[in-house]
Design an enzyme around this catalytic site. Sequence first.
Site, PDB file in Angstrom:
ATOM      1  N   ARG A  16     -57.853 -76.137  25.051  1.00  0.00           N
ATOM      2  CA  ARG A  16     -56.886 -77.472  25.190  1.00  0.00           C
ATOM      3  C   ARG A  16     -57.627 -78.714  25.720  1.00  0.00           C
ATOM      4  O   ARG A  16     -57.294 -79.654  25.527  1.00  0.00           O
ATOM      5  CB  ARG A  16     -55.764 -77.364  26.344  1.00  0.00           C
ATOM      6  CG  ARG A  16     -54.984 -76.337  25.908  1.00  0.00           C
ATOM      7  CD  ARG A  16     -54.206 -75.820  27.461  1.00  0.00           C
ATOM      8  NE  ARG A  16     -55.011 -74.571  28.072  1.00  0.00           N
ATOM      9  CZ  ARG A  16     -54.434 -73.915  28.935  1.00  0.00           C
ATOM     10  NH1 ARG A  16     -53.210 -74.505  29.624  1.00  0.00           N
ATOM     11  NH2 ARG A  16     -55.318 -73.196  29.760  1.00  0.00           N
ATOM     12  N   GLU A 155     -47.039 -64.701  34.473  1.00  0.00           N
ATOM     13  CA  GLU A 155     -47.684 -65.893  33.759  1.00  0.00           C
ATOM     14  C   GLU A 155     -46.580 -66.864  33.111  1.00  0.00           C
ATOM     15  O   GLU A 155     -45.434 -66.293  32.837  1.00  0.00           O
ATOM     16  CB  GLU A 155     -48.450 -65.753  32.645  1.00  0.00           C
ATOM     17  CG  GLU A 155     -49.895 -65.100  33.368  1.00  0.00           C
ATOM     18  CD  GLU A 155     -50.580 -65.825  34.260  1.00  0.00           C
ATOM     19  OE1 GLU A 155     -51.113 -67.099  34.058  1.00  0.00           O
ATOM     20  OE2 GLU A 155     -50.843 -65.381  35.529  1.00  0.00           O
ATOM     21  N   LYS A 351     -91.023-100.040  34.094  1.00  0.00           N
ATOM     22  CA  LYS A 351     -91.356 -98.502  33.763  1.00  0.00           C
ATOM     23  C   LYS A 351     -92.314 -98.237  34.250  1.00  0.00           C
ATOM     24  O   LYS A 351     -93.505 -98.643  34.173  1.00  0.00           O
ATOM     25  CB  LYS A 351     -91.257 -98.408  32.255  1.00  0.00           C
ATOM     26  CG  LYS A 351     -91.026 -96.884  31.966  1.00  0.00           C
ATOM     27  CD  LYS A 351     -91.618 -96.848  30.536  1.00  0.00           C
ATOM     28  CE  LYS A 351     -93.289 -96.535  30.571  1.00  0.00           C
ATOM     29  NZ  LYS A 351     -93.742 -96.123  29.635  1.00  0.00           N
ATOM     30  N   ALA A 423    -100.311-120.215  30.640  1.00  0.00           N
ATOM     31  CA  ALA A 423     -98.960-119.951  30.144  1.00  0.00           C
ATOM     32  C   ALA A 423     -99.530-119.640  28.583  1.00  0.00           C
ATOM     33  O   ALA A 423    -100.251-120.448  27.867  1.00  0.00           O
ATOM     34  CB  ALA A 423     -98.227-121.122  29.952  1.00  0.00           C
TER      35      ALA A 423
HETATM   36  C1  UD1 Z   1     -54.940 -68.588  35.448  1.00  0.00           C
HETATM   37  C2  UD1 Z   1     -53.972 -67.513  35.989  1.00  0.00           C
HETATM   38  C3  UD1 Z   1     -52.626 -68.329  36.670  1.00  0.00           C
HETATM   39  C4  UD1 Z   1     -53.014 -69.190  37.495  1.00  0.00           C
HETATM   40  C5  UD1 Z   1     -53.995 -70.275  36.926  1.00  0.00           C
HETATM   41  C6  UD1 Z   1     -54.672 -71.126  38.167  1.00  0.00           C
HETATM   42  C7  UD1 Z   1     -54.372 -65.380  34.994  1.00  0.00           C
HETATM   43  C8  UD1 Z   1     -53.764 -64.345  33.885  1.00  0.00           C
HETATM   44  N1  UD1 Z   1     -53.508 -66.507  34.986  1.00  0.00           N
HETATM   45  O1  UD1 Z   1     -54.355 -69.216  34.179  1.00  0.00           O
HETATM   46  O2  UD1 Z   1     -51.950 -67.183  37.174  1.00  0.00           O
HETATM   47  O3  UD1 Z   1     -52.007 -69.898  38.047  1.00  0.00           O
HETATM   48  O4  UD1 Z   1     -55.055 -69.512  36.494  1.00  0.00           O
HETATM   49  O5  UD1 Z   1     -55.460 -72.192  37.589  1.00  0.00           O
HETATM   50  O6  UD1 Z   1     -55.327 -65.189  35.426  1.00  0.00           O
HETATM   51  N2  UD1 Z   1     -61.611 -67.062  31.948  1.00  0.00           N
HETATM   52  C9  UD1 Z   1     -62.751 -66.325  31.459  1.00  0.00           C
HETATM   53  N3  UD1 Z   1     -62.324 -65.235  30.691  1.00  0.00           N
HETATM   54  C10 UD1 Z   1     -61.186 -65.121  29.880  1.00  0.00           C
HETATM   55  C11 UD1 Z   1     -60.106 -65.929  30.343  1.00  0.00           C
HETATM   56  C12 UD1 Z   1     -60.438 -66.746  31.259  1.00  0.00           C
HETATM   57  O7  UD1 Z   1     -63.668 -66.179  31.935  1.00  0.00           O
HETATM   58  O8  UD1 Z   1     -61.361 -64.001  29.217  1.00  0.00           O
HETATM   59  C13 UD1 Z   1     -61.749 -68.127  32.803  1.00  0.00           C
HETATM   60  C14 UD1 Z   1     -61.742 -69.518  32.547  1.00  0.00           C
HETATM   61  O9  UD1 Z   1     -62.727 -69.932  31.807  1.00  0.00           O
HETATM   62  C15 UD1 Z   1     -61.098 -70.116  33.627  1.00  0.00           C
HETATM   63  C16 UD1 Z   1     -60.465 -69.055  34.273  1.00  0.00           C
HETATM   64  O10 UD1 Z   1     -60.837 -67.970  33.893  1.00  0.00           O
HETATM   65  O11 UD1 Z   1     -62.197 -70.722  34.129  1.00  0.00           O
HETATM   66  C17 UD1 Z   1     -58.775 -69.237  34.327  1.00  0.00           C
HETATM   67  O12 UD1 Z   1     -58.624 -68.892  32.782  1.00  0.00           O
HETATM   68  P1  UD1 Z   1     -57.452 -69.971  32.175  1.00  0.00           P
HETATM   69  O13 UD1 Z   1     -57.308 -69.417  30.727  1.00  0.00           O
HETATM   70  O14 UD1 Z   1     -57.637 -71.467  32.491  1.00  0.00           O
HETATM   71  O15 UD1 Z   1     -56.298 -69.213  32.831  1.00  0.00           O
HETATM   72  P2  UD1 Z   1     -54.779 -70.050  33.311  1.00  0.00           P
HETATM   73  O16 UD1 Z   1     -53.972 -69.901  31.986  1.00  0.00           O
HETATM   74  O17 UD1 Z   1     -55.041 -71.629  33.767  1.00  0.00           O
HETATM   75 CA    CA Z   2     -56.769 -72.772  34.146  1.00  0.00          CA
END
Ligand code: UD1
Ligand code: CA
Length: 455
Positions: A16, A155, A351, A423
């Site tokens: 996003r 979720e 510099k 100068a």
């Molecule tokens: C997640 C939570 C949601 C919470 C929200 C808070 C889950 C399923 N959902 O949703 O309940 O309200 O955070 O901000 O956990 N990431 C990984 N690997 C992956 C997927 C994600 O490392 O496979 C990391 C992303 O880089 C990010 C974090 O996990 O830093 C959260 O992932 P994101 O996809 O933003 O989760 P949300 O949909 O925001």
């Molecule tokens: Ca998030």
Amino acid sequence: MDTLKVVILAAGQGTRMKSNVPKVLHRVLDKPMVEYVIEQAQQAGATKVCVVVGHMSKMVEETIKTRCDNVEFALQKEQLGTGHAVKQTGEFIKGGNVIILCGDTPLIRKETITALAKFHEENKNTVTVVSAEAKDPTGYGRIVKNGDAFSKIVEQKDASEDEKKITEVNTGVYIFSGDALYDALGKLSNNNSQGEYYLTDTLEIIAKQSGKVGIFKAEEFDEFMGINNKLQLADANRVMKRRINEQLMLDGVTITDPENTYIGSDVKIGADTIIYPGCMLEGKTEIGVSCIIGPNTKINSSKVADCVTINSSVLDRAEIKSYTTVGPFAYLRPDSKIGEHVRIGDFVEIKNSVIDDGTKVSHLTYVGDSDVGKCVNFGCGTVTVNYDGKVKNRCKIGDGVFIGCNTNLIAPVEIADRAYTAAGSTITMNVPEDSLAIARNRQENKEGWRKNKDK
Ligand code: UD1
Ligand code: CA
């Protein structure tokens, strides 16, 4: 609590954000957002920090390594969900407690991390999730309860219409008993609308196995704002900026327009310094007391002593001693060391040079790779010609030297103490002390020339 382990999830692409830069490297003020999370975790006493990287992992890992110490990494090759991400840390989570944070929630504060750990231990929970009331819960996981007891986290994409009305959301911050988490991760399924292994499902698994699930309700939602798009990034910038500026003002710094002043969290500023609008102060910048900075000034990782005035200028890794004035429209580049009571005026670039006390470089001048003594006066339009097309050479200018307007100093060259250059001179040879160097053609007047020309 002797060891505190923290896992930071940072493998996601951040679709996003609509960006080629991985989400957690987008900057809030002067730092990649994941750096704040690491910092707060370490300042809260985390002894071991493991960041889960995946999307563009090399870039994320390299960036973190150059900016933070004592961080381990786990690789999540495919982003199959937050539960799958934690699983990639393997044995790291086993034994003791482990806190889970997200790399995309840069506003988290160390006080909250500490309070969460304390709450968890006092209540002897198996897992504690941090919840908060969201004005607009859209996009967040909702905390579903059975009376007061935790039931599950659902979720947004899996929520029923009734569940969507719940405003108590999952902040994405938890503390687990490491062994219980390890065990629950083994039982996750991806049977949900996104086909992902949700970390959030481990809480339900733990609850069903009669583990104790606690909810730590945070007072403020801001701190847990997840950054998923550029609008939220701008919001996080606003919150962080306000937080930093408010603290500085409480410490005695005058900020005339805090909304239009951007100061990084590592910047130090002394009391009674005034910051005018349009300033960006970044990196490891240190500014003393009673300075006047701005308007419209950018300073990166520079040291500015007391009572210095800097107006509409750019400083990058420069040093300035007390009572010096800079600008308007000066550019001090890396390794510029400016003494006390110096004047660096308009359209001056410095510099990799030392400018000693009391020297004046008032207008339209370039000083590069030079060592300049005390109380030197640079005439307007002086250029140190430091580059011969192959190598950079240095100029040495002694104490009390007077450089006439529009002088070129062809480096390497030395102007000894108290010497003058006329100068318009192009100086190619060393000038002995107390002497005057003239290096220009003598003027010739051709009388009546104009009248003859028009005949
Ligand atoms: C997640 C939570 C949601 C919470 C929200 C808070 C889950 C399923 N959902 O949703 O309940 O309200 O955070 O901000 O956990 N990431 C990984 N690997 C992956 C997927 C994600 O490392 O496979 C990391 C992303 O880089 C990010 C974090 O996990 O830093 C959260 O992932 P994101 O996809 O933003 O989760 P949300 O949909 O925001
Ligand atoms: Ca998030």
